[in-house]
Write an enzyme that holds these catalytic residues in place. Structure first.
Site, PDB file in Angstrom:
ATOM      1  N   GLU A   1      -5.702  -5.423  10.274  1.00  0.00           N
ATOM      2  CA  GLU A   1      -4.680  -4.423  10.580  1.00  0.00           C
ATOM      3  C   GLU A   1      -5.061  -3.698  11.863  1.00  0.00           C
ATOM      4  O   GLU A   1      -5.894  -2.783  11.848  1.00  0.00           O
ATOM      5  CB  GLU A   1      -4.592  -3.393   9.453  1.00  0.00           C
ATOM      6  CG  GLU A   1      -4.212  -3.971   8.123  1.00  0.00           C
ATOM      7  CD  GLU A   1      -3.681  -2.892   7.176  1.00  0.00           C
ATOM      8  OE1 GLU A   1      -2.501  -2.954   6.841  1.00  0.00           O
ATOM      9  OE2 GLU A   1      -4.446  -1.982   6.829  1.00  0.00           O
TER      10      GLU A   1
ATOM     11  N   SER B   1       3.054  -2.276  10.375  1.00  0.00           N
ATOM     12  CA  SER B   1       4.491  -2.250  10.672  1.00  0.00           C
ATOM     13  C   SER B   1       5.218  -3.542  10.293  1.00  0.00           C
ATOM     14  O   SER B   1       6.157  -3.951  10.962  1.00  0.00           O
ATOM     15  CB  SER B   1       4.733  -1.894  12.142  1.00  0.00           C
ATOM     16  OG  SER B   1       4.256  -0.582  12.401  1.00  0.00           O
TER      17      SER B   1
ATOM     18  N   HIS C   1      -9.917   0.574   4.642  1.00  0.00           N
ATOM     19  CA  HIS C   1      -8.609   0.838   5.256  1.00  0.00           C
ATOM     20  C   HIS C   1      -8.782   1.797   6.441  1.00  0.00           C
ATOM     21  O   HIS C   1      -9.583   2.718   6.386  1.00  0.00           O
ATOM     22  CB  HIS C   1      -7.627   1.422   4.233  1.00  0.00           C
ATOM     23  CG  HIS C   1      -6.226   1.476   4.776  1.00  0.00           C
ATOM     24  ND1 HIS C   1      -5.787   2.505   5.581  1.00  0.00           N
ATOM     25  CD2 HIS C   1      -5.201   0.591   4.690  1.00  0.00           C
ATOM     26  CE1 HIS C   1      -4.534   2.252   5.950  1.00  0.00           C
ATOM     27  NE2 HIS C   1      -4.153   1.092   5.419  1.00  0.00           N
TER      28      HIS C   1
ATOM     29  N   GLY D   1       1.885   2.007  10.793  1.00  0.00           N
ATOM     30  CA  GLY D   1       2.805   3.136  10.685  1.00  0.00           C
ATOM     31  C   GLY D   1       3.437   3.544  11.999  1.00  0.00           C
ATOM     32  O   GLY D   1       4.022   4.621  12.097  1.00  0.00           O
TER      33      GLY D   1
ATOM     34  N   GLU E   1      -7.157   4.230   7.469  1.00  0.00           N
ATOM     35  CA  GLU E   1      -7.004   5.673   7.194  1.00  0.00           C
ATOM     36  C   GLU E   1      -8.265   6.232   6.542  1.00  0.00           C
ATOM     37  O   GLU E   1      -8.622   7.398   6.750  1.00  0.00           O
ATOM     38  CB  GLU E   1      -5.739   5.913   6.348  1.00  0.00           C
ATOM     39  CG  GLU E   1      -4.495   5.781   7.225  1.00  0.00           C
ATOM     40  CD  GLU E   1      -3.255   5.239   6.525  1.00  0.00           C
ATOM     41  OE1 GLU E   1      -3.163   5.320   5.285  1.00  0.00           O
ATOM     42  OE2 GLU E   1      -2.370   4.723   7.233  1.00  0.00           O
TER      43      GLU E   1
ATOM     44  N   LYS F   1       0.020   4.255  -0.332  1.00  0.00           N
ATOM     45  CA  LYS F   1      -0.656   5.434   0.232  1.00  0.00           C
ATOM     46  C   LYS F   1      -0.393   6.653  -0.668  1.00  0.00           C
ATOM     47  O   LYS F   1      -0.382   6.523  -1.878  1.00  0.00           O
ATOM     48  CB  LYS F   1      -0.198   5.645   1.681  1.00  0.00           C
ATOM     49  CG  LYS F   1      -0.362   4.347   2.495  1.00  0.00           C
ATOM     50  CD  LYS F   1      -0.180   4.504   3.969  1.00  0.00           C
ATOM     51  CE  LYS F   1      -0.383   3.141   4.624  1.00  0.00           C
ATOM     52  NZ  LYS F   1      -0.316   3.190   6.068  1.00  0.00           N
TER      53      LYS F   1
ATOM     54  N   ASN G   1       0.863  -1.177   0.000  1.00  0.00           N
ATOM     55  CA  ASN G   1       0.000   0.000   0.000  1.00  0.00           C
ATOM     56  C   ASN G   1       0.901   1.230   0.000  1.00  0.00           C
ATOM     57  O   ASN G   1       1.484   1.569   1.019  1.00  0.00           O
ATOM     58  CB  ASN G   1      -0.898  -0.040   1.249  1.00  0.00           C
ATOM     59  CG  ASN G   1      -1.782   1.184   1.369  1.00  0.00           C
ATOM     60  OD1 ASN G   1      -1.818   2.030   0.466  1.00  0.00           O
ATOM     61  ND2 ASN G   1      -2.497   1.291   2.483  1.00  0.00           N
TER      62      ASN G   1
HETATM   63  P1  PGA Z   1       2.455   0.175   7.648  1.00  0.00           P
HETATM   64  O1  PGA Z   1       1.033   0.363   6.924  1.00  0.00           O
HETATM   65  O2  PGA Z   1       3.079  -1.083   7.074  1.00  0.00           O
HETATM   66  O3  PGA Z   1       3.238   1.403   7.272  1.00  0.00           O
HETATM   67  O4  PGA Z   1       2.212   0.052   9.102  1.00  0.00           O
HETATM   68  C1  PGA Z   1       0.183  -0.741   6.698  1.00  0.00           C
HETATM   69  C2  PGA Z   1      -1.116  -0.277   6.075  1.00  0.00           C
HETATM   70  O5  PGA Z   1      -1.594   0.816   6.375  1.00  0.00           O
HETATM   71  O6  PGA Z   1      -1.729  -0.997   5.253  1.00  0.00           O
END
Ligand code: PGA
Length: 254
Positions: free
Chosen positions: A173, A218, A97, A179, A99, A10, A8
């Site tokens: 997740e 992460s 997701h 993140g 976010e 983003k 992803n």
């Molecule tokens: P990250 O993001 O690996 O940076 O924690 C995962 C995601 O948001 O799908």
């Protein structure tokens, strides 16, 4: 079942950056994506065609959209339709997701609409679910997963549900791991994935065993292998560590 390793991106990468990374991925994987891996990259909209071009003809590599609006076309300023994603080369799309849920206030209802619409438009959907730290601390993990899965899947018609076998993947997740550099403990991942599998069984019956459940939050090259080896972990959804091809290739090979 092939393990799915998803990236992803983003809101990262302008087209020359996307082209460079996609070319490195395609060149390395053309020499042999481990046959037990499917790699799906979710770039920003403006990069989808670039990435799809670089991937064309390479087995086990696919492109997806990070978001879309659940309508064929119309007066929806700033939005993008599944047909537009498909035209650019995407075959997958994310829904739910964290976010989108937390920064853009998407609720279960809109996520359900997107999931159903994306499936009806022939997309493979990766539905993301996961609890916040407060929800976990308050003992609400199971109820959150149950609500997020059932609101998205239960409204599908029986015929639609019958076709989910190779159309739907779930990404678990935990919001507090995205993140943050804070990965869930192995036992926490095992428990949450077992719960997701159980909830899926209640929603789609036997087909639940065929639906891939990915872990995200992460994931890095140094923990990917151990997470992939856990029970009911059928893949990884990787944000930050997918932005640089060499590191992401290590995760693919983990
Ligand atoms: P990250 O993001 O690996 O940076 O924690 C995962 C995601 O948001 O799908």
């Amino acid at each position: 079942m092939k393990k799915i390793i998803a990236a992803n991106w983003k809101m990262h990468k302008i087209r020359p950056e996307a082209a460079k990374e996609a070319a490195v991925l395609a060149q390395s994987l053309v020499k042999g994506t481990p046959d037990n891996r499917l790699v799906v990259v979710f770039p920003p909209y403006t990069d989808i065609a670039t990435v799809a071009d670089a991937f064309s003809g390479v087995n086990n590599l696919a492109v997806g959209g990070q978001n879309f609006y659940p309508a064929e076309s119309g007066a929806y300023t700033g939005e993008i339709s599944p047909a537009m994603l498909r035209d650019a080369g995407a075959t997958w799309a994310l829904t739910g997701h964290s976010e989108r849920r937390h920064i853009f206030a998407e609720n279960d209802d809109i996520i359900a609409k997107k999931t159903a619409f994306g499936l009806a438009q022939g997309f493979k959907i990766m539905l993301c679910v996961g609890e916040t730290l407060k929800e976990r601390d308050d003992g609400e993990l199971k109820s959150v997963l149950s609500r997020q899965l059932s609101t998205a899947i239960a409204p599908l018609s029986p015929a639609e549900r019958d076709r989910l076998g190779d159309k739907l993947a779930i990404a678990y997740e935990p919001v507090w791991a995205i993140g943050t550099g804070k990965v869930a403990e192995p036992q926490e991942i095992i428990d949450a994935h077992a719960e997701v599998r159980d909830l899926l069984r209640g929603l789609v019956g036997d087909m639940a065993k065929d639906l891939p459940i990915l872990y995200g939050g992460s994931v890095k090259a140094n923990n990917a292998g151990a997470i992939l080896a856990l029970d009911n972990v059928d893949g990884l959804l990787v944000g930050g560590a997918s932005l640089e091809a060499t590191g992401f290739l290590e995760i693919i090979g983990a």
